[in-house]
Design a protein around this motif. Structure first.
Motif, PDB file in Angstrom:
ATOM      1  N   PHE A   1       0.820  -1.215   0.000  1.00  0.00           N
ATOM      2  CA  PHE A   1       0.000   0.000   0.000  1.00  0.00           C
ATOM      3  C   PHE A   1       0.848   1.257   0.000  1.00  0.00           C
ATOM      4  O   PHE A   1       0.496   2.257  -0.639  1.00  0.00           O
ATOM      5  CB  PHE A   1      -0.950   0.002   1.201  1.00  0.00           C
ATOM      6  CG  PHE A   1      -1.793   1.246   1.274  1.00  0.00           C
ATOM      7  CD1 PHE A   1      -2.901   1.396   0.457  1.00  0.00           C
ATOM      8  CD2 PHE A   1      -1.459   2.279   2.139  1.00  0.00           C
ATOM      9  CE1 PHE A   1      -3.665   2.552   0.503  1.00  0.00           C
ATOM     10  CE2 PHE A   1      -2.222   3.442   2.192  1.00  0.00           C
ATOM     11  CZ  PHE A   1      -3.329   3.578   1.374  1.00  0.00           C
ATOM     12  N   ILE A   2       1.997   1.206   0.697  1.00  0.00           N
ATOM     13  CA  ILE A   2       2.872   2.384   0.766  1.00  0.00           C
ATOM     14  C   ILE A   2       3.293   2.827  -0.626  1.00  0.00           C
ATOM     15  O   ILE A   2       3.585   3.997  -0.855  1.00  0.00           O
ATOM     16  CB  ILE A   2       4.114   2.099   1.650  1.00  0.00           C
ATOM     17  CG1 ILE A   2       4.871   3.385   1.951  1.00  0.00           C
ATOM     18  CG2 ILE A   2       5.022   1.076   0.995  1.00  0.00           C
ATOM     19  CD1 ILE A   2       6.042   3.197   2.904  1.00  0.00           C
ATOM     20  N   LYS A   3       3.269   1.889  -1.600  1.00  0.00           N
ATOM     21  CA  LYS A   3       3.608   2.251  -2.970  1.00  0.00           C
ATOM     22  C   LYS A   3       2.375   2.642  -3.780  1.00  0.00           C
ATOM     23  O   LYS A   3       2.325   3.706  -4.387  1.00  0.00           O
ATOM     24  CB  LYS A   3       4.334   1.109  -3.685  1.00  0.00           C
ATOM     25  CG  LYS A   3       4.692   1.463  -5.134  1.00  0.00           C
ATOM     26  CD  LYS A   3       5.262   0.289  -5.905  1.00  0.00           C
ATOM     27  CE  LYS A   3       5.617   0.732  -7.321  1.00  0.00           C
ATOM     28  NZ  LYS A   3       4.432   1.185  -8.086  1.00  0.00           N
TER      29      LYS A   3
ATOM     30  N   ASN B   1      -2.230  -4.919   0.105  1.00  0.00           N
ATOM     31  CA  ASN B   1      -0.836  -5.111  -0.272  1.00  0.00           C
ATOM     32  C   ASN B   1      -0.762  -6.207  -1.326  1.00  0.00           C
ATOM     33  O   ASN B   1      -1.571  -7.146  -1.328  1.00  0.00           O
ATOM     34  CB  ASN B   1       0.000  -5.527   0.936  1.00  0.00           C
ATOM     35  CG  ASN B   1       0.053  -4.446   2.006  1.00  0.00           C
ATOM     36  OD1 ASN B   1       0.250  -3.277   1.707  1.00  0.00           O
ATOM     37  ND2 ASN B   1      -0.134  -4.841   3.253  1.00  0.00           N
ATOM     38  N   GLY B   2       0.212  -6.115  -2.222  1.00  0.00           N
ATOM     39  CA  GLY B   2       0.324  -7.125  -3.265  1.00  0.00           C
ATOM     40  C   GLY B   2       1.770  -7.454  -3.600  1.00  0.00           C
ATOM     41  O   GLY B   2       2.662  -6.613  -3.486  1.00  0.00           O
ATOM     42  N   THR B   3       1.991  -8.695  -3.998  1.00  0.00           N
ATOM     43  CA  THR B   3       3.305  -9.114  -4.463  1.00  0.00           C
ATOM     44  C   THR B   3       3.111 -10.311  -5.397  1.00  0.00           C
ATOM     45  O   THR B   3       2.111 -11.023  -5.297  1.00  0.00           O
ATOM     46  CB  THR B   3       4.232  -9.481  -3.287  1.00  0.00           C
ATOM     47  OG1 THR B   3       5.578  -9.593  -3.742  1.00  0.00           O
ATOM     48  CG2 THR B   3       3.826 -10.810  -2.636  1.00  0.00           C
TER      49      THR B   3
ATOM     50  N   GLU C   1       3.008  -7.150   4.726  1.00  0.00           N
ATOM     51  CA  GLU C   1       3.289  -6.656   3.379  1.00  0.00           C
ATOM     52  C   GLU C   1       3.957  -7.691   2.472  1.00  0.00           C
ATOM     53  O   GLU C   1       4.263  -7.400   1.328  1.00  0.00           O
ATOM     54  CB  GLU C   1       4.160  -5.393   3.445  1.00  0.00           C
ATOM     55  CG  GLU C   1       3.443  -4.207   4.060  1.00  0.00           C
ATOM     56  CD  GLU C   1       4.214  -2.901   3.928  1.00  0.00           C
ATOM     57  OE1 GLU C   1       5.263  -2.875   3.247  1.00  0.00           O
ATOM     58  OE2 GLU C   1       3.766  -1.897   4.506  1.00  0.00           O
ATOM     59  N   GLY C   2       4.212  -8.893   2.994  1.00  0.00           N
ATOM     60  CA  GLY C   2       4.849  -9.919   2.172  1.00  0.00           C
ATOM     61  C   GLY C   2       6.345  -9.814   2.117  1.00  0.00           C
ATOM     62  O   GLY C   2       7.016 -10.668   1.534  1.00  0.00           O
ATOM     63  N   ALA C   3       6.909  -8.789   2.719  1.00  0.00           N
ATOM     64  CA  ALA C   3       8.350  -8.588   2.740  1.00  0.00           C
ATOM     65  C   ALA C   3       8.682  -7.570   3.839  1.00  0.00           C
ATOM     66  O   ALA C   3       7.855  -6.706   4.151  1.00  0.00           O
ATOM     67  CB  ALA C   3       8.850  -8.084   1.386  1.00  0.00           C
TER      68      ALA C   3
END
Length: 389
Positions: free
Chosen positions: A122-124, A132-134, A165-167
């Motif tokens: 989301f920060i991006k 959030n996505g990856t 966030e996946g990371a």
């Protein structure tokens, strides 16, 4: 024996042999770590038996780059590369096991990180309609079928599903392996992106990306010199830091956001660098740009770490450890940190991330989770299980 029985028997073993795979944003090749595990959770013990990095051929790198960290890509190529990367990784595993004179039947499981194609927390993306996505590709079923070994893959999705966030995922391995440290400890991994795990003697454990590691340096080297990295900072050492460019690079909202957070080359890329160069209204030599990028990496890391308690152990790993300019500048910026190479603890600096994913697979196979006692680190088992048949 059916697949569930096979899993049960692996879970009951006193020792498990697991191969960890890692291919990072540098796209330099596939890290293959053969690990022996005993126990799980806080009783985990791991021994690195073998390690090999199989370099990617330039043609394969260029294929991946066509769909890597881009908003607009050929969807058919993306689909096909998901299968191809899985097949290529499987072939590398088979070849490497043969080289090590180890049969596939001796291996209990493979832990495959896959190849990150896009990371958009989301920060991006800043869109409240989306989570959030990856996305990591390199299908686990292809690896399982071609090697005949149970494969765990796609680890990051569970972390996102659980609210993170996946990371970075390093906290899961770092906590299990280093939780008994006698003082506040920071584990810093300088890969394409720099990330830390913070293990305080009192207080909450967390893991966070801090900004670029090697990614901008590598991208710039490829464009300007036709090389995939700056060995021993030979090119950067010929330049001097351009303060106006450094200031422009650091003026990104990411650096003001609170920890923990994540990022990637989707943000820190050549387009970002070129926009910052344009802001300086000056002609800057390629060597000065490289020197500034090394300072950018060290500044991004050190500013975040200065907010932690002083006098911590700083255990460093990842490809950036081989860049003497980055390491010298980190020591300059963090005079109170007690720098340690992770190899002092019997863990290869280059193999650490592959070991991490093997450890995550071990936790899932053991069927247990560890309570991190903080909302920022979900207590979960990760990895989708793919059977050979």
């Amino acid at each position: 024996m059916n697949n569930i029985e096979k899993l049960y028997k692996i879970a009951q073993k006193k020792e498990r042999l697991i191969i960890g795979l890692m291919s990072g944003t540098s796209l330099d090749g596939l890290d293959i770590a053969l690990c022996k595990f005993s126990g799980s959770g806080l009783s985990t013990r791991v021994t690195l038996l073998q390690f090999e990095t199989v370099p990617y051929p330039n043609v394969f790198k260029e294929e991946i780059k066509k769909i890597f960290s881009k908003k607009m890509v050929d969807l058919e190529l993306l689909c096909l590369m998901n299968e191809k990367i899985g097949l290529v990784h499987a072939e590398y595993i088979n070849q490497t096991l043969k080289k090590w004179e180890i049969t596939n039947l001796q291996i209990d499981a493979i832990a495959s990180h896959g190849q990150t194609i896009f990371h958009s927390p989301f920060i991006k993306h800043q869109n409240p309609e989306y989570p959030n996505g990856t996305l990591q590709i390199g299908d686990g079923d292809h690896i399982a079928v071609k090697t005949g070994i149970i494969t765990l893959s796609d680890f990051r999705q569970k972390n996102i599903a659980a609210g993170a966030e996946g990371a970075p995922l390093a906290v899961y391995g770092d906590y299990l392996l280093f939780n008994a440290a006698e003082k506040n400890t920071v584990l810093l991994n300088i890969g394409g992106i720099a990330n830390i795990t913070y293990l305080p003697k009192t207080g909450k454990v967390f893991s966070s990306d801090l900004g670029p590691g090697n990614t901008l340096i590598d991208q710039f080297m490829q464009r300007e010199f036709g090389l995939y990295f700056d060995k021993d900072a030979e090119h950067a050492k010929k330049g001097t830091v351009d303060k106006s460019l450094l200031t422009a690079l650091m003026q990104n909202p990411f650096f003001e956001a609170k920890l923990p957070k994540s990022t990637g080359p989707e943000l820190f890329n050549l387009e970002y660098l070129d926009s910052c160069i344009a802001k300086t209204n000056a002609k800057i030599s390629s060597f000065d740009i490289l020197a500034t990028l090394c300072e950018f990496t060290s500044t991004g890391i050190s500013r975040a770490l200065k907010n932690l308690d002083t006098g911590f152990d700083l255990i460093v790993s990842g490809g950036g450890i081989h860049n003497p300019l980055i390491m010298d500048r980190l020591k300059h910026h963090l005079p109170l940190a007690n720098f340690k190479n992770i190899e002092e603890f019997g863990i290869s600096a280059d193999a650490k991330e592959a070991i991490l994913f093997a450890l995550l697979a071990n936790e899932t196979l053991a069927g247990e989770t560890v309570d991190f006692k903080t909302k920022t680190v979900p207590n979960i088992c990760m990895g989708k299980i793919c059977f050979p048949n």
